[in-house]
Design an enzyme around this catalytic site. Structure first.
Site, mmCIF file in Angstrom:
data_model
loop_
_atom_site.group_PDB
_atom_site.id
_atom_site.type_symbol
_atom_site.label_atom_id
_atom_site.label_comp_id
_atom_site.label_asym_id
_atom_site.label_seq_id
_atom_site.Cartn_x
_atom_site.Cartn_y
_atom_site.Cartn_z
ATOM 1 N N CYS A 125 0.873 -1.159 0.076
ATOM 2 C CA CYS A 125 0.009 0.063 0.049
ATOM 3 C C CYS A 125 0.880 1.342 -0.003
ATOM 4 O O CYS A 125 1.461 1.706 -1.102
ATOM 5 C CB CYS A 125 -0.999 0.008 1.089
ATOM 6 S SG CYS A 125 -2.406 1.377 0.863
ATOM 7 N N ARG A 127 -2.016 7.649 -5.648
ATOM 8 C CA ARG A 127 -2.461 7.527 -4.312
ATOM 9 C C ARG A 127 -4.035 7.656 -4.275
ATOM 10 O O ARG A 127 -4.464 8.307 -4.913
ATOM 11 C CB ARG A 127 -1.999 8.600 -3.441
ATOM 12 C CG ARG A 127 -0.446 8.841 -3.348
ATOM 13 C CD ARG A 127 0.242 9.894 -2.392
ATOM 14 N NE ARG A 127 -0.429 9.731 -1.061
ATOM 15 C CZ ARG A 127 -1.372 10.606 -0.342
ATOM 16 N NH1 ARG A 127 -1.790 11.568 -1.168
ATOM 17 N NH2 ARG A 127 -1.564 10.426 0.863
ATOM 18 N N ILE A 165 -7.158 -0.721 1.424
ATOM 19 C CA ILE A 165 -7.743 0.205 2.297
ATOM 20 C C ILE A 165 -7.042 1.627 1.633
ATOM 21 O O ILE A 165 -5.797 1.915 1.728
ATOM 22 C CB ILE A 165 -7.380 0.149 3.564
ATOM 23 C CG1 ILE A 165 -7.781 -1.251 4.200
ATOM 24 C CG2 ILE A 165 -7.782 1.200 4.719
ATOM 25 C CD1 ILE A 165 -7.288 -1.678 5.426
ATOM 26 N N HIS A 183 -3.238 -5.112 1.657
ATOM 27 C CA HIS A 183 -2.464 -5.330 2.862
ATOM 28 C C HIS A 183 -2.385 -6.829 3.148
ATOM 29 O O HIS A 183 -3.316 -7.059 3.998
ATOM 30 C CB HIS A 183 -3.074 -4.486 3.722
ATOM 31 C CG HIS A 183 -3.114 -3.081 3.985
ATOM 32 N ND1 HIS A 183 -2.306 -2.243 4.628
ATOM 33 C CD2 HIS A 183 -3.602 -2.318 3.104
ATOM 34 C CE1 HIS A 183 -2.212 -1.040 4.339
ATOM 35 N NE2 HIS A 183 -3.134 -0.997 3.414
ATOM 36 N N GLU A 214 -0.578 -8.123 5.393
ATOM 37 C CA GLU A 214 -0.414 -8.282 6.882
ATOM 38 C C GLU A 214 -1.622 -8.427 7.752
ATOM 39 O O GLU A 214 -1.490 -8.681 8.932
ATOM 40 C CB GLU A 214 0.728 -7.264 7.066
ATOM 41 C CG GLU A 214 -0.192 -5.796 7.355
ATOM 42 C CD GLU A 214 -0.186 -5.016 6.075
ATOM 43 O OE1 GLU A 214 -0.395 -3.899 6.144
ATOM 44 O OE2 GLU A 214 0.308 -5.754 4.930
#
Length: 204
Positions: free
Chosen positions: A83, A112, A141, A182, A184
């Site tokens: 990200c 972005r 996100i 993401h 993670e």
């Protein structure tokens, strides 16, 4: 550098640091937070976590870490950005602050917040070519997407967005790996295992 299990740092200035550290440990790396040059010098690879790319850019300057990180990447250290980390690895960034900086490690243009604001966050099951045929649950996100790619960049995954178009969201070029999503924040550690394999190959 490390003997045995590779040492992989997570840039610990802002963002999803603990989550990346946990996944890296799960796949067998020695995972450490990195805030100083001495810590950077001790790692075999580096993760640039999700968070806020302009804040990370500013903090890299505050901690005098931009040049050391850039030098390590240019010297061949494997690096993975998720990200905000993808934004920091791009060669061109759209819709960012005039004073923002990045590393130009991957020949790509990223935008972005391309998928929208926080309320536009979403999940999708994607086949990521480098990870095998089983779909990966991905979380977006305030994510960027890739708008243009250089000829040496490998596309690993794309996603169909609300605009009806497919957008590139995972790429690799040489020692640099980047995802818009993401990994993670899910239980699937395959992206981190793939990055660990990149680090092992670079140190063998």
């Amino acid at each position: 550098m490390s003997a045995g299990a590779p040492t992989i740092g997570v840039l610990a200035l802002q963002g999803d640091v603990a989550e990346h550290l946990r996944h890296l440990e799960t796949v067998g790396a020695r995972a450490v937070p990195v805030r100083r040059r001495s810590e950077l010098d001790a790692v075999d690879g580096l993760v640039l976590p999700g968070g806020e790319s302009t804040a990370m850019s500013k903090l890299l300057g505050v901690y005098d870490m931009h040049e050391p990180v850039a030098e390590r990447i240019e010297s061949g250290m494997p690096v993975y950005g998720s990200c905000a980390g993808m934004i920091l690895l791009a060669s061109t960034v759209l819709d960012t602050r005039a004073d923002a900086t990045w590393f130009s490690a991957i020949d790509m243009t990223v935008r972005r917040n391309a998928f929208g604001r926080q309320v536009d966050s979403f999940e999708a099951d994607l086949v990521v070519d480098a990870l095998g045929p089983e779909p990966l649950r991905t979380v977006f996100i305030r994510a960027p997407w890739v708008e243009t790619l250089g000829p040496d960049v490998d596309v690993l995954a794309s996603v169909r967005a609300s605009d009806g178009a497919d957008h590139v969201v995972a790429v690799r070029q040489d020692n640099a790996l980047a995802t818009s999503f993401h990994p993670e924040v899910t239980d699937d550690v395959r992206v981190h295992r793939y990055f660990l394999d990149m680090v092992r190959q670079s140190t063998s």
